[in-house]
Design a protein around this motif. Structure first.
Motif, PDB file in Angstrom:
ATOM      1  N   TYR A 193      -8.628   3.348 -35.110  1.00 32.24           N
ATOM      2  CA  TYR A 193      -9.641   3.547 -34.453  1.00 32.24           C
ATOM      3  C   TYR A 193     -10.903   3.100 -35.329  1.00 32.24           C
ATOM      4  O   TYR A 193     -11.063   4.091 -36.163  1.00 32.24           O
ATOM      5  N   LEU A 194     -11.741   2.095 -35.219  1.00 32.03           N
ATOM      6  CA  LEU A 194     -12.812   1.914 -35.923  1.00 32.03           C
ATOM      7  C   LEU A 194     -13.950   3.010 -35.310  1.00 32.03           C
ATOM      8  O   LEU A 194     -14.073   3.038 -34.277  1.00 32.03           O
ATOM      9  N   THR A 195     -14.717   3.657 -36.192  1.00 33.73           N
ATOM     10  CA  THR A 195     -15.809   4.690 -35.515  1.00 33.73           C
ATOM     11  C   THR A 195     -16.945   4.375 -36.228  1.00 33.73           C
ATOM     12  O   THR A 195     -17.258   3.533 -37.215  1.00 33.73           O
ATOM     13  N   THR A 196     -17.749   5.224 -35.795  1.00 35.81           N
ATOM     14  CA  THR A 196     -19.396   5.094 -36.219  1.00 35.81           C
ATOM     15  C   THR A 196     -19.495   6.154 -37.186  1.00 35.81           C
ATOM     16  O   THR A 196     -19.974   7.453 -37.034  1.00 35.81           O
ATOM     17  N   GLY A 197     -19.169   5.673 -38.608  1.00 35.20           N
ATOM     18  CA  GLY A 197     -19.119   6.622 -39.605  1.00 35.20           C
ATOM     19  C   GLY A 197     -17.759   7.629 -39.275  1.00 35.20           C
ATOM     20  O   GLY A 197     -17.241   7.691 -38.430  1.00 35.20           O
ATOM     21  N   ALA A 198     -17.317   8.303 -40.327  1.00 39.01           N
ATOM     22  CA  ALA A 198     -16.070   9.318 -40.171  1.00 39.01           C
ATOM     23  C   ALA A 198     -16.664  10.391 -38.979  1.00 39.01           C
ATOM     24  O   ALA A 198     -15.843  10.798 -38.592  1.00 39.01           O
ATOM     25  N   SER A 199     -18.042  10.916 -39.099  1.00 39.90           N
ATOM     26  CA  SER A 199     -18.235  11.702 -38.156  1.00 39.90           C
ATOM     27  C   SER A 199     -18.022  11.448 -36.703  1.00 39.90           C
ATOM     28  O   SER A 199     -17.691  12.509 -36.079  1.00 39.90           O
ATOM     29  N   ASP A 200     -18.298  10.331 -36.147  1.00 38.74           N
ATOM     30  CA  ASP A 200     -17.757   9.753 -34.911  1.00 38.74           C
ATOM     31  C   ASP A 200     -16.429  10.087 -34.761  1.00 38.74           C
ATOM     32  O   ASP A 200     -15.822  10.777 -33.515  1.00 38.74           O
ATOM     33  N   GLY A 201     -15.401   9.878 -35.520  1.00 37.30           N
ATOM     34  CA  GLY A 201     -14.249  10.069 -35.260  1.00 37.30           C
ATOM     35  C   GLY A 201     -13.833  11.375 -35.163  1.00 37.30           C
ATOM     36  O   GLY A 201     -12.962  11.853 -34.457  1.00 37.30           O
ATOM     37  N   ILE A 202     -14.249  12.233 -36.046  1.00 31.14           N
ATOM     38  CA  ILE A 202     -14.050  13.783 -36.241  1.00 31.14           C
ATOM     39  C   ILE A 202     -14.456  14.415 -34.894  1.00 31.14           C
ATOM     40  O   ILE A 202     -13.550  15.035 -34.121  1.00 31.14           O
ATOM     41  N   SER A 203     -15.610  14.104 -34.536  1.00 32.03           N
ATOM     42  CA  SER A 203     -16.166  14.484 -33.143  1.00 32.03           C
ATOM     43  C   SER A 203     -15.205  14.123 -32.173  1.00 32.03           C
ATOM     44  O   SER A 203     -14.931  15.019 -31.152  1.00 32.03           O
ATOM     45  N   ALA A 204     -14.798  13.245 -31.901  1.00 28.77           N
ATOM     46  CA  ALA A 204     -14.061  12.538 -30.949  1.00 28.77           C
ATOM     47  C   ALA A 204     -12.674  13.249 -31.008  1.00 28.77           C
ATOM     48  O   ALA A 204     -12.354  13.684 -29.846  1.00 28.77           O
ATOM     49  N   ILE A 205     -12.067  13.391 -31.970  1.00 33.88           N
ATOM     50  CA  ILE A 205     -10.879  13.984 -32.028  1.00 33.88           C
ATOM     51  C   ILE A 205     -11.015  15.460 -31.566  1.00 33.88           C
ATOM     52  O   ILE A 205     -10.215  16.114 -30.718  1.00 33.88           O
ATOM     53  N   LEU A 206     -11.864  16.050 -32.102  1.00 28.69           N
ATOM     54  CA  LEU A 206     -12.227  17.548 -31.797  1.00 28.69           C
ATOM     55  C   LEU A 206     -12.205  17.710 -30.374  1.00 28.69           C
ATOM     56  O   LEU A 206     -11.921  18.456 -29.619  1.00 28.69           O
ATOM     57  N   LYS A 207     -13.180  16.764 -29.721  1.00 27.68           N
ATOM     58  CA  LYS A 207     -13.507  16.819 -28.336  1.00 27.68           C
ATOM     59  C   LYS A 207     -12.286  16.799 -27.350  1.00 27.68           C
ATOM     60  O   LYS A 207     -12.224  17.342 -26.604  1.00 27.68           O
ATOM     61  N   ILE A 208     -11.368  16.031 -27.891  1.00 33.90           N
ATOM     62  CA  ILE A 208     -10.035  15.862 -26.985  1.00 33.90           C
ATOM     63  C   ILE A 208      -9.073  16.897 -27.503  1.00 33.90           C
ATOM     64  O   ILE A 208      -8.128  17.156 -26.476  1.00 33.90           O
ATOM     65  N   LEU A 209      -9.181  17.776 -28.503  1.00 45.21           N
ATOM     66  CA  LEU A 209      -8.312  18.572 -28.746  1.00 45.21           C
ATOM     67  C   LEU A 209      -8.727  20.086 -28.187  1.00 45.21           C
ATOM     68  O   LEU A 209      -7.843  21.046 -27.903  1.00 45.21           O
ATOM     69  N   ILE A 210      -9.995  20.359 -27.725  1.00 45.26           N
ATOM     70  CA  ILE A 210     -10.349  21.685 -27.614  1.00 45.26           C
ATOM     71  C   ILE A 210     -10.432  22.000 -25.994  1.00 45.26           C
ATOM     72  O   ILE A 210     -10.810  21.023 -25.073  1.00 45.26           O
ATOM     73  N   SER A 211      -9.672  23.075 -25.614  1.00 45.62           N
ATOM     74  CA  SER A 211      -9.376  23.289 -24.282  1.00 45.62           C
ATOM     75  C   SER A 211      -9.390  24.896 -24.183  1.00 45.62           C
ATOM     76  O   SER A 211      -9.587  25.641 -25.209  1.00 45.62           O
TER      77      SER A 211
END
Length: 534
Positions: A193-211
Motif C-alpha cells: 500500500y503506497l502511503t503519504t509518508g510512513a506516518s499515514d500507513g502507521i495511522s491507518a493500521i492503528l485506526k483499523i486495529l483499535i476497538s
C-alpha cells in the motif's frame, strides 16, 4: 444616529454602524455632501449592540474533540514555537547572543543542507513536465522510468488520481525491492500500500486495529523512548498506550522480559494486541540484532500480537558489526508456523535513508497475513483519502527502483548515495565522541538513524526552578539552551524516558563543520549550566 435621522429605524442603523466600526470604516448617514461626525456615545452604543448581536462560538476548547486536545507531538511542540518567535525577533534586528536559530529538532535532511539525489529529482521532473522527455539533458534510464510511471497514471499525467492503494507498477517495483533486500523472500504487490509518508500507513493500521471499550479497549505497546507519532495517534484514537522500556545501559536494547512485564501489567486494564518496533531506533539510534528480532517475533506469535515494524531508517546503519534485518525476512526464515500466522505491517519512506525527501511525502507499507475481509476494509479506509500524493509515489519508485550497474546514471547515483551515508556515519561517530567528553553527559553509540539521544545530568537546583516555571526539567534545560545559543533540540520528556533520567534528541544532519560548532556550543552551555545550578 446622525444628521438626517436613521433609515429603517434607530436600531437597524445602529447595527449598520456597529458593522462599519468592526470593519474599521467610518459609519455613514444619508447620502449627502460633507463629512458625517459621530459622537463617542453613539459609537459606544453601536458597539454595545454589536456585542449583544454576536453569539458564543460553537467550537471551543471545552466543546472540541477531547482526543485531539490530548494529542501531543514534541518534535513540533512548544520549544519549536519558541524557536519561531526568536527567528522573528532576529529578523526585526533584536539582538541575541547568536545570529541564527539552528533547528536540530527534526530529521529534515534537505533543510539542513543535504543535496538531493540527482536521479530521483530527474525522474520526478520528467514525470511532472513530460515535455522534458524530448530533452537531451536527461539520461535515458531516467526517461525510461518516467515513461513507465506516467503510463500507470490516468491520462499519462501525474495530476490524475491513482488507485487508493497506489499506482500498480510502483507497487510491483516495491515488491521486487523487498524480494531483493530480503534475499528472495517472496513479496506480493497486492500486499503493498503506497502511503503519504510512513506516518499515514502507521495511522491507518492503528485506526483499523483499535476497538473495544473499558478493559477490552485495545492496548498498543510502544517503546520508550518512542517517536511521538505513536503516542499522538494512540491519543487521537482513544486507545491505551502500553509502555515498554528500552535498556539504556545496554545500548537501548530491546529485552523480551521487559515486553512480558509490560504486557502482563497491561492486561489488568486493557486488551494489548499491537506491538510496535522502531528499527533502527528513533530517537535512540540502536539497530536490533537478528536474535532480538527472532525473540520479538516469537513473543508476538506466542501472545497473539499484531506486529508493526517501523523500518524507515533501514538504510541508515553506521556501526561496525551492525546490520539491518527486516522483520519480514526473519519471520520467513523462522518457518511456516510463524510466517503463515504472525500478522505484520512494515513501513518505509522517502523521507529518511540517503534520500531525505521529506516534502514529497512518499512511503509504503507491506501488510502480510491480513484476514481477507479486513484487507477490503483497509482499502476502503484508504480510499477515503482518495490516494497518496502522486509525486510522492513517483519518488518512492526511485527509492525501490534505482539505477543498476550498466545503466548510464548508476555511477553518479552510487557516488551520491555513498557520499550521504558515509557522511552520516562520520557525523554519528563525531557526535557520540563529542558528547561523551562533556561532564555530566552520556551518549550511547549511534548505531543508526539520524539522531543522538544523550542523557544529561540536571542539578536539583535546576529541577526546582523548572518546577517553579511548571516545566519538565529537560524542557527547562532545552529552553535555556535555545534562548542562550539559538540551538533547538527536543527534550527527552517528549519521547518518554525512565523516571529520574533526562535526555534530549538532536539530529546529526547539519554539515560536519556546522555540527562541530553546534556541539561545541552545547558543551559550553552545559558546563555553564552546571556551574550556575550545581
Amino acid at each position: 444616529c446622525g444628521p438626517g435621522g436613521c433609515r429603517g429605524g434607530r436600531t437597524d442603523m445602529a447595527l449598520r454602524c456597529a458593522a462599519s466600526l468592526a470593519a474599521g470604516r467610518q459609519p455613514r448617514g444619508p447620502r449627502r455632501e460633507g463629512t458625517v461626525r459621530w459622537s463617542s456615545a453613539a459609537k459606544a452604543s453601536a458597539v454595545k449592540i454589536n456585542e449583544k448581536a454576536s453569539r458564543e462560538k460553537i467550537l471551543t476548547l471545552e466543546s472540541m474533540n477531547p482526543q485531539v486536545k490530548a494529542v501531543e507531538y514534541a518534535v513540533r511542540g512548544p520549544i519549536v514555537l519558541k524557536a519561531g518567535e526568536i527567528e522573528k525577533e532576529l529578523r526585526k534586528g533584536i539582538k541575541k547572543p547568536f545570529t541564527e536559530v539552528i533547528k536540530a529538532n527534526i530529521g529534515d535532511a534537505h533543510a539542513m543542507g543535504q543535496r538531493p539525489i540527482t536521479f530521483l529529482r530527474q525522474v520526478v521532473a520528467l514525470c511532472t513536465y513530460p515535455n522534458l522527455l524530448d530533452s537531451p539533458s536527461f539520461p535515458e534510464d531516467a526517461k525510461k522510468r518516467a515513461r513507465r510511471i506516467l503510463q500507470g497514471c490516468g491520462g499519462n499525467s501525474l495530476g490524475s488520481y491513482t488507485a487508493s492503494q497506489g499506482i500498480n507498477c510502483i507497487r510491483e517495483d516495491v515488491a521486487s525491492y523487498i524480494e531483493r533486500r530480503d534475499g528472495g523472500v517472496p513479496a506480493d504487490p497486492d500486499n503493498i500500500y503506497l502511503t503519504t509518508g510512513a506516518s499515514d500507513g502507521i495511522s491507518a493500521i492503528l485506526k483499523i486495529l483499535i476497538s473495544g471499550g473499558g478493559k477490552s479497549r485495545t492496548g498498543v505497546m510502544i517503546p520508550i523512548p518512542q517517536y511521538p507519532l505513536y503516542s499522538a495517534a494512540i491519543s487521537e484514537l482513544d486507545a491505551i498506550q502500553v509502555n515498554y522500556y528500552l535498556d539504556e545501559e545496554n545500548c537501548w536494547a530491546l529485552n523480551v522480559n521487559e515486553l512480558r512485564r509490560a504486557l502482563n501489567e497491561a492486561k489488568a486494564y486493557c486488551n494489548p494486541k499491537v506491538l510496535c518496533i522502531i528499527n533502527p531506533g528513533n530517537p535512540t539510534g540502536q539497530v536490533q540484532s537478528r536474535k532480538c528480532i527472532e525473540d520479538v517475533i516469537h513473543f508476538a506469535w506466542e501472545e497473539k500480537l499484531f506486529l508493526l515494524a517501523d523500518e524507515v531508517y533501514q538504510d541508515n546503519v553506521y556501526s561496525e558489526g551492525c546490520q539491518f534485518h527486516s522483520f519480514k525476512k526473519i519471520l520467513y526464515e523462522m518457518g511456516p508456523e510463524y510466517y503463515n500466522n504472525v500478522e505484520l505491517a512494515s513501513f518505509h519512506s522517502t523521507s529518511k535513508g540517503y534520500m531525505g525527501e521529506c516534502g514529497y511525502r512518499g512511503g509504503y507499507m507491506e501488510v502480510i497475513n491480513l484476514h481477507p475481509e479486513i484487507k477490503g476494509q483497509l482499502v476502503k479506509l484508504l480510499s477515503v483519502r482518495l490516494c497518496p500524493p502522486v509525486s510522492g509515489q513517483a519518488a518512492m519508485d526511485i527509492v525501490v527502483n534505482p539505477p543498476v550497474p550498466g545503466e548510464e546514471s548508476y555511477a553518479q547515483f552510487i557516488k551520491e548515495k555513498e557520499s550521504v551515508l558515509n557522511n552520516l556515519a562520520k557525523k554519528a561517530k563525531l557526535t557520540e565522541d563529542m558528547f561523551n567528553k562533556i561532564p555530566g553527559v552520556h551518549c550511547n553509540p549511534l548505531q543508526g538513524a539520524m539522531y543522538a539521544f544523550p542523557r544529561i545530568f540536571i542539578p536539583s537546583k535546576a529541577i526546582e526552578e523548572a518546577k517553579a516555571h511548571k516545566m519538565a526539567p529537560d524542557m527547562f534545560y532545552c529552553m535555556k539552551l535555545l534562548e542562550e545559543t539559538g540551538i533547538c533540540v527536543v527534550p527527552g520528556s517528549g519521547f518518554g524516558q525512565r523516571e529520574g533520567t533526562y535526555h534530549f534528541r538532536i539530529t546529526i544532519l547539519p554539515p560536519v563543520e556546522k555540527l562541530k560548532i553546534l556541539l561545541e556550543k552545547v558543551k559550553d552551555f552545559h558546563i555553564k549550566f552546571l556551574e550556575k545550578y550545581a
